[in-house]
Design a protein around this motif. Structure first.
Motif, mmCIF file in Angstrom:
data_model
loop_
_atom_site.group_PDB
_atom_site.id
_atom_site.type_symbol
_atom_site.label_atom_id
_atom_site.label_comp_id
_atom_site.label_asym_id
_atom_site.label_seq_id
_atom_site.Cartn_x
_atom_site.Cartn_y
_atom_site.Cartn_z
ATOM 1 N N LEU A 114 8.215 -4.290 5.046
ATOM 2 C CA LEU A 114 8.958 -3.093 4.664
ATOM 3 C C LEU A 114 8.081 -1.868 4.902
ATOM 4 O O LEU A 114 6.937 -1.813 4.432
ATOM 5 C CB LEU A 114 9.356 -3.136 3.185
ATOM 6 N N GLY A 115 8.612 -0.900 5.612
ATOM 7 C CA GLY A 115 7.907 0.354 5.834
ATOM 8 C C GLY A 115 8.768 1.525 5.404
ATOM 9 O O GLY A 115 9.982 1.541 5.648
ATOM 10 N N TYR A 116 8.155 2.492 4.735
ATOM 11 C CA TYR A 116 8.893 3.660 4.236
ATOM 12 C C TYR A 116 8.029 4.896 4.441
ATOM 13 O O TYR A 116 6.832 4.898 4.131
ATOM 14 C CB TYR A 116 9.212 3.470 2.754
ATOM 15 N N ILE A 117 8.626 5.953 4.978
ATOM 16 C CA ILE A 117 7.908 7.201 5.209
ATOM 17 C C ILE A 117 8.811 8.357 4.804
ATOM 18 O O ILE A 117 10.016 8.340 5.078
ATOM 19 C CB ILE A 117 7.462 7.329 6.688
ATOM 20 N N ALA A 118 8.239 9.344 4.109
ATOM 21 C CA ALA A 118 9.039 10.468 3.617
ATOM 22 C C ALA A 118 8.176 11.719 3.542
ATOM 23 O O ALA A 118 6.957 11.645 3.332
ATOM 24 C CB ALA A 118 9.626 10.149 2.241
ATOM 25 N N TYR A 119 8.822 12.873 3.699
ATOM 26 C CA TYR A 119 8.141 14.158 3.531
ATOM 27 C C TYR A 119 9.089 15.125 2.830
ATOM 28 O O TYR A 119 10.245 15.281 3.242
ATOM 29 C CB TYR A 119 7.712 14.752 4.873
ATOM 30 N N LEU A 127 3.675 7.548 2.466
ATOM 31 C CA LEU A 127 3.802 6.432 3.392
ATOM 32 C C LEU A 127 3.628 5.135 2.611
ATOM 33 O O LEU A 127 2.643 4.960 1.902
ATOM 34 C CB LEU A 127 2.747 6.534 4.490
ATOM 35 N N SER A 128 4.600 4.236 2.744
ATOM 36 C CA SER A 128 4.573 2.966 2.016
ATOM 37 C C SER A 128 4.694 1.811 3.005
ATOM 38 O O SER A 128 5.486 1.861 3.949
ATOM 39 C CB SER A 128 5.729 2.917 1.005
ATOM 40 N N PHE A 129 3.897 0.765 2.753
ATOM 41 C CA PHE A 129 3.950 -0.443 3.575
ATOM 42 C C PHE A 129 3.781 -1.644 2.654
ATOM 43 O O PHE A 129 2.845 -1.693 1.853
ATOM 44 C CB PHE A 129 2.844 -0.434 4.629
ATOM 45 N N SER A 130 4.694 -2.594 2.741
ATOM 46 C CA SER A 130 4.606 -3.776 1.885
ATOM 47 C C SER A 130 5.012 -5.024 2.657
ATOM 48 O O SER A 130 5.746 -4.952 3.652
ATOM 49 C CB SER A 130 5.491 -3.619 0.640
ATOM 50 N N LEU A 138 0.854 -1.185 0.000
ATOM 51 C CA LEU A 138 0.000 0.000 0.000
ATOM 52 C C LEU A 138 0.892 1.237 0.000
ATOM 53 O O LEU A 138 1.923 1.267 0.680
ATOM 54 C CB LEU A 138 -0.898 0.041 1.240
ATOM 55 N N VAL A 139 0.483 2.255 -0.746
ATOM 56 C CA VAL A 139 1.177 3.543 -0.740
ATOM 57 C C VAL A 139 0.134 4.642 -0.588
ATOM 58 O O VAL A 139 -0.806 4.736 -1.383
ATOM 59 C CB VAL A 139 1.985 3.774 -2.030
ATOM 60 N N TYR A 140 0.301 5.463 0.441
ATOM 61 C CA TYR A 140 -0.603 6.591 0.688
ATOM 62 C C TYR A 140 0.167 7.893 0.473
ATOM 63 O O TYR A 140 1.273 8.066 0.996
ATOM 64 C CB TYR A 140 -1.151 6.542 2.109
#
Length: 458
Positions: free
Chosen positions: A196-201, A167-170, A158-160
């Motif tokens: 896998l979790g990824y967060i960026a701003y 915000l990415s979660f796979s 999922l990518v929001y």
């Protein structure tokens, strides 16, 4: 010279349950997010293909060597397809992963986007002992020159996204699978479920100067819900005029990372990453190197974005050849005024309301019939939207005219909202005297400049 593999090492690798680096390492995921999540397929309505190679622990014999190619393309308004092939070599072990990708995008209003991704494919794992000398081994399976097995692979993500936040979660290996490498081997190869979790701003604008901090989290996820081995890293990526990217990162208790990227005409992406180990590996290797070459082709012309901010809504308008942008404040509400040559639009219907000097109210009964066609169309086509553009003639100061044209646009906005039009379908643009309908030499021309124009897009 042939490698010497002792019995303990061989037993751990083959005769028991094997847990290896099943989620391949990558240091250039900022330039190739498809490595993180299948939901990134078709990101930004673009077709992409990336080719890369990561050589870990230089000068260390048998260190991991990872080569990959991946890409995606749009097949519909909200759907994209893609694929990934990764070859990971670690000593005598070779892991080949090939999968097809699918993503679907959901839009919530003008700002919120959610993408769902799915990857399905196969893993092939093999051990090649043809160049090795096995010593003190009683297991007959280790006398074979090559053993291999294949497993089913699945991945969900999922990518929001909302404006500059992502915000990415796979879950790679969401369905765990096993394979028997050889009839003579007593153990199995298990592909473990990972997370896998990824967060960026992003701070700033891509076409000027931006800084993006991000965090990446990886772990093994056991069947009982417990989290096993995990890894976390933090990164900073500086983007200069969407041309040059400079990055720095730290992987907890493992390595420091440096990145360099070059974006050519927003179509070709070149990237390099260097990883300096902070563990004892630094004593026997000269670091890890990764390179990437990417091509991007977008279906829609990528135009500069200008945010239109009003009290009730925040939207994005694409503009062509903007000459300047000036921010003003009215009643503590920030409004970006637009001075531009052309607003990109496809006009189906257009309706204009004219005003007396210094007035911002309009006769509802008089204009009701003219606005009704637009109202009904918007109700029947919720995916469509309109611009509500307020203007003023040149009498008075720029500030008062700007404020007056804003009130005119807001009054029309409020009326359409009361008639059942969704606020996400309306974009208010306050023009002031910026864009005159006619010259202001004649009194009649001034009258035509005191107006609100409602433009319906397709």
């Amino acid at each position: 010279m042939k490698n010497n593999l002792f019995i303990l090492f061989s037993f751990i690798l083959i005769s028991s349950l094997v847990y290896t680096q099943q989620i391949q390492q990558t240091n250039l995921y900022e330039f190739n997010k498809l490595k993180l999540n299948p939901a990134f397929a078709g990101e930004n309505n673009c077709s992409k293909i990336n080719i890369g190679h990561l050589g870990q622990w230089s000068r260390f014999n048998g260190a991991p060597q990872i080569s990959y190619v991946n890409g995606s393309f749009e097949v519909g308004k909200n759907m994209s397809l893609g694929g990934k092939i990764t070859l990971d070599r670690l000593g005598t072990l070779t892991m080949l992963n090939a999968q097809g990708l699918y993503s679907y995008k959901l839009n919530f209003g003008k700002l919120h986007n959610l993408s769902l991704g799915l990857g399905i494919g196969i893993n092939q794992n093999s051990f090649d002992f043809s160049g090795s000398t096995i010593q003190h081994v009683s297991d007959p399976s280790l006398n074979e020159e090559r053993v291999r097995g294949s497993t089913f692979y699945s991945e969900f993500g999922l990518v929001y996204t909302i404006k500059n936040f992502q915000l990415s979660f796979s879950i790679p290996n969401i369905i765990e699978s096993t394979s028997k490498l050889s009839p003579t081997i007593s153990g199995l190869y298990i592909n473990k479920r990972h997370m896998l979790g990824y967060i960026a701003y992003r701070f700033g604008e891509l076409n000027k100067l931006s800084l993006t901090p991000s965090i990446l989290y990886k772990s093994i996820w056991y069947n009982n819900g417990a989290i096993g081995q995990h890894q976390i890293e933090g990164n900073l990526l500086l983007n200069i005029k969407n041309l040059v990217q400079l990055g720095f990162g730290y992987r907890h208790e493992t390595a420091f990372l440096g990145r360099l990227g070059l974006n050519i005409n927003n179509k070709i992406q070149l990237g390099y990453a260097y990883e300096f180990a902070t563990t004892d590996l630094a004593k026997v290797s000269s670091g890890s190197h990764e390179i990437i070459f990417g091509i991007k082709l977008c279906n829609k012309k990528e135009l500069p974005r200008i945010n239109i901010i009003s009290k009730n809504t925040t939207d994005t308008v694409y503009v062509e050849n903007p000459s300047s942008i000036d921010t003003m404040y009215i009643n503590d509400v920030s409004i970006d005024t637009i001075m531009l040559e052309k607003v990109i639009k496809q006009v189906k219907l257009e309706y204009t309301i004219y005003y007396a000097q210094s007035q911002y109210t309009f006769d509802v009964e008089k204009e009701k019939e003219g606005l009704s066609e637009i109202i009904e169309y918007l109700k029947e086509n919720r995916e469509k939207s309109i611009y509500i553009k307020g203007y003023a003639s040149e009498e008075g100061s720029d500030y008062l005219n700007f404020k007056l044209s804003g009130k005119r646009a807001k009054r029309v906005y409020s009326y359409l909202l009361s008639q059942g039009v969704n606020r996400n379908q309306m974009i208010s643009i306050v023009q002031g005297e910026v864009a005159k309908h006619h010259g202001a030499d004649l009194k009649g021309s001034r009258t035509e400049n005191r107006r609100v124009t409602v433009i319906l897009k397709e």
